[in-house]
Design an enzyme around this catalytic site. Sequence first.
Site, PDB file in Angstrom:
ATOM      1  N   ARG A 243       0.842  -1.193   0.000  1.00 49.64           N
ATOM      2  CA  ARG A 243       0.000   0.000   0.000  1.00 49.64           C
ATOM      3  C   ARG A 243       0.882   1.249   0.000  1.00 49.64           C
ATOM      4  NH1 ARG A 243      -3.436  -2.922  -1.325  1.00 49.64           N
ATOM      5  NH2 ARG A 243      -5.531  -3.199  -0.475  1.00 49.64           N
ATOM      6  N   GLU A 272      -4.084   7.252  -5.372  1.00 49.95           N
ATOM      7  CA  GLU A 272      -4.294   6.473  -6.601  1.00 49.95           C
ATOM      8  C   GLU A 272      -5.611   6.882  -7.247  1.00 49.95           C
ATOM      9  OE1 GLU A 272      -3.970   2.319  -5.636  1.00 49.95           O
ATOM     10  OE2 GLU A 272      -1.936   2.528  -4.894  1.00 49.95           O
ATOM     11  N   HIS A 291      -1.117  -0.152  -9.784  1.00 48.67           N
ATOM     12  CA  HIS A 291      -1.743  -1.048  -8.801  1.00 48.67           C
ATOM     13  C   HIS A 291      -2.325  -2.289  -9.488  1.00 48.67           C
ATOM     14  CE1 HIS A 291      -3.875  -1.219  -4.626  1.00 48.67           C
ATOM     15  NE2 HIS A 291      -3.636  -2.432  -5.106  1.00 48.67           N
TER      16      HIS A 291
HETATM   17  N1  LIG Z   1      -0.376  -4.511  -5.008  1.00 46.49           N
HETATM   18  C1  LIG Z   1      -1.502  -5.198  -4.955  1.00 46.49           C
HETATM   19  O1  LIG Z   1      -2.285  -5.208  -5.898  1.00 46.49           O
HETATM   20  C2  LIG Z   1      -1.813  -6.019  -3.746  1.00 46.49           C
HETATM   21  C3  LIG Z   1      -1.440  -5.594  -2.502  1.00 46.49           C
HETATM   22  N2  LIG Z   1      -1.730  -6.351  -1.402  1.00 46.49           N
HETATM   23  C4  LIG Z   1      -1.306  -5.869  -0.090  1.00 46.49           C
HETATM   24  O2  LIG Z   1      -0.481  -6.858   0.499  1.00 46.49           O
HETATM   25  C5  LIG Z   1      -0.803  -6.965   1.878  1.00 46.49           C
HETATM   26  C6  LIG Z   1      -0.375  -8.314   2.401  1.00 46.49           C
HETATM   27  O3  LIG Z   1      -1.215  -9.344   1.925  1.00 46.49           O
HETATM   28  P1  LIG Z   1      -1.071 -10.842   2.518  1.00 46.49           P
HETATM   29  O4  LIG Z   1       0.317 -11.315   2.351  1.00 46.49           O
HETATM   30  O5  LIG Z   1      -2.174 -11.625   1.949  1.00 46.49           O
HETATM   31  O6  LIG Z   1      -1.339 -10.538   4.059  1.00 46.49           O
HETATM   32  P2  LIG Z   1      -0.898 -11.378   5.342  1.00 46.49           P
HETATM   33  O7  LIG Z   1      -1.782 -10.923   6.454  1.00 46.49           O
HETATM   34  O8  LIG Z   1      -0.824 -12.816   5.020  1.00 46.49           O
HETATM   35  O9  LIG Z   1       0.600 -10.885   5.604  1.00 46.49           O
HETATM   36  C7  LIG Z   1       0.927  -9.668   6.188  1.00 46.49           C
HETATM   37  C8  LIG Z   1       2.202  -9.840   6.977  1.00 46.49           C
HETATM   38  O10 LIG Z   1       2.613  -8.574   7.469  1.00 46.49           O
HETATM   39  C9  LIG Z   1       3.085  -8.746   8.813  1.00 46.49           C
HETATM   40  N3  LIG Z   1       2.885  -7.483   9.517  1.00 46.49           N
HETATM   41  C10 LIG Z   1       1.725  -6.893   9.871  1.00 46.49           C
HETATM   42  N4  LIG Z   1       1.964  -5.745  10.520  1.00 46.49           N
HETATM   43  C11 LIG Z   1       3.311  -5.625  10.584  1.00 46.49           C
HETATM   44  C12 LIG Z   1       4.183  -4.662  11.152  1.00 46.49           C
HETATM   45  N5  LIG Z   1       3.695  -3.598  11.806  1.00 46.49           N
HETATM   46  N6  LIG Z   1       5.514  -4.834  11.025  1.00 46.49           N
HETATM   47  C13 LIG Z   1       6.012  -5.930  10.398  1.00 46.49           C
HETATM   48  N7  LIG Z   1       5.234  -6.884   9.838  1.00 46.49           N
HETATM   49  C14 LIG Z   1       3.897  -6.729   9.951  1.00 46.49           C
HETATM   50  C15 LIG Z   1       2.245  -9.883   9.389  1.00 46.49           C
HETATM   51  O11 LIG Z   1       2.961 -10.621  10.366  1.00 46.49           O
HETATM   52  P3  LIG Z   1       2.837 -10.271  11.938  1.00 46.49           P
HETATM   53  O12 LIG Z   1       1.368 -10.267  12.242  1.00 46.49           O
HETATM   54  O13 LIG Z   1       3.612 -11.356  12.616  1.00 46.49           O
HETATM   55  O14 LIG Z   1       3.466  -8.939  12.094  1.00 46.49           O
HETATM   56  C16 LIG Z   1       2.067 -10.780   8.159  1.00 46.49           C
HETATM   57  O15 LIG Z   1       3.088 -11.737   8.105  1.00 46.49           O
HETATM   58  C17 LIG Z   1      -2.304  -6.667   1.915  1.00 46.49           C
HETATM   59  O16 LIG Z   1      -2.703  -6.202   3.190  1.00 46.49           O
HETATM   60  C18 LIG Z   1      -2.460  -5.614   0.855  1.00 46.49           C
HETATM   61  O17 LIG Z   1      -2.313  -4.333   1.425  1.00 46.49           O
HETATM   62  C19 LIG Z   1      -2.379  -7.540  -1.511  1.00 46.49           C
HETATM   63  C20 LIG Z   1      -2.774  -7.999  -2.731  1.00 46.49           C
HETATM   64  C21 LIG Z   1      -2.548  -7.272  -3.952  1.00 46.49           C
HETATM   65  O1  LIG Z   2      -4.531  -4.427  -3.488  1.00 48.83           O
HETATM   66  C1  LIG Z   2      -5.231  -5.373  -3.588  1.00 48.83           C
HETATM   67  C2  LIG Z   2      -5.780  -6.147  -2.526  1.00 48.83           C
HETATM   68  O2  LIG Z   2      -6.402  -7.167  -2.823  1.00 48.83           O
HETATM   69  O3  LIG Z   2      -5.633  -5.759  -1.351  1.00 48.83           O
END
Ligand SMILES: NC(=O)C1=CN([C@@H]2O[C@H](COP(=O)(O)OP(=O)(O)OC[C@H]3O[C@@H](n4cnc5c(N)ncnc54)[C@H](OP(=O)(O)O)[C@@H]3O)[C@@H](O)[C@H]2O)C=CC1
Ligand SMILES: O=CC(=O)O
Length: 329
Positions: A243, A272, A291
């Site tokens: 994001r 965006e 995006h």
């Molecule tokens: N560009 C695009 O089109 C897309 C973007 N995204 C973005 O990717 C993000 C991640 O998706 P996804 O992998 O499925 O989500 P997950 O919830 O599986 O992974 C997020 C990870 O971030 C870690 N995390 C959360 N807060 C913190 C913090 N403050 N510091 C360090 N690590 C942190 C969590 O671990 P822990 O809780 O141990 O900290 C977790 O491992 C989504 O929230 C979205 O914003 C997703 C899809 C498409």
């Molecule tokens: O940015 C895309 C999402 O699925 O989150």
Amino acid sequence: MSSTRHQILVFRELPEDQLARLQAAHDVTVANPRVAAQRDAFFAALPQTQALIGSSYPITDALLDEAPQLQVISSISVGVDNYPLASLRERGIALCHTPGVLTETTADTIFALLMATSRRIPELAMYVRSGQWQRNIGKDLFGWDVHGKTLGILGMGRIGMALARRAALGFGMRVLYNNRSVVPESELGALAGQVHYVARDALLREADFVVSVVPSTPETKHLLGAEAFAMMKPSAIVINGSRGAIVDEDALLHALDTDQIRAAGLDVFATEPLPVESPLRTHAKVVALPHIGSATHETRHAMAEMATSNLLQVLAGEQPAGRFDLSQA
Ligand SMILES: NC(=O)C1=CN([C@@H]2O[C@H](COP(=O)(O)OP(=O)(O)OC[C@H]3O[C@@H](n4cnc5c(N)ncnc54)[C@H](OP(=O)(O)O)[C@@H]3O)[C@@H](O)[C@H]2O)C=CC1
Ligand SMILES: O=CC(=O)O
């Protein structure tokens, strides 16, 4: 399945087959508030609406006040930063999202962005297209290796793990990651012994590629700011695949312009679509995408299908796979 027909408001385009699933069971209004001609219809429908499905539009407290009958919001996204989580919990409104179905596609996109930035693919493709390729290129146009380098993943969740698999198992990269919690070895599968948890500062200092895949939360706002860029190697490449709010864009521009870091690959931005006047749009050291993390035909359909199922299940009193846990909000 409950036979009660509910009022559903679709606020972003849904594929025909998924719209038909909703229409078979419920009364459906389609109105996208970002389209000027549909905005009034969207707000006119809110007072009767019991279920919302869509994405990429901020649902505010003020908007929830207009929708007193709302029972569920089904987001066609995994990220939930467009929703007021604490308010939803307090009002007893369910929130659903689409984890998992977009993981591999988003990891593909982020890895492509990493490759494109390091190997200068867009710049060199434009070099050919514009007719500048008149003789062999010199080192002024060479890129930098990806294989064998160190990848630093901020956010080792679903997408982070998919990236780590590509990097460690496909490109022979050393993979460091940082989360708030260490991922148990038993959950790493083929990555066991291949990835290393480190403190955030160590990751920033050691990584050749710093990739953000953390969700946008108050805690992660500007996680990559001036202080973080100052810790990175001058050869570091920053990739933001989660994001826009994670990166302080002014600090990023300063880091690029003062050679604190080498380049940036960005799929997401603070605003965006990226404003035309943003210096990031044309910066020589930036590869910018609109995006498109999950934007393939297959994955966008799978997301719409999951979001539709989530919504139908909540309305039927069932517990869908994509229900977001609001208890900590
Ligand atoms: N560009 C695009 O089109 C897309 C973007 N995204 C973005 O990717 C993000 C991640 O998706 P996804 O992998 O499925 O989500 P997950 O919830 O599986 O992974 C997020 C990870 O971030 C870690 N995390 C959360 N807060 C913190 C913090 N403050 N510091 C360090 N690590 C942190 C969590 O671990 P822990 O809780 O141990 O900290 C977790 O491992 C989504 O929230 C979205 O914003 C997703 C899809 C498409
Ligand atoms: O940015 C895309 C999402 O699925 O989150």
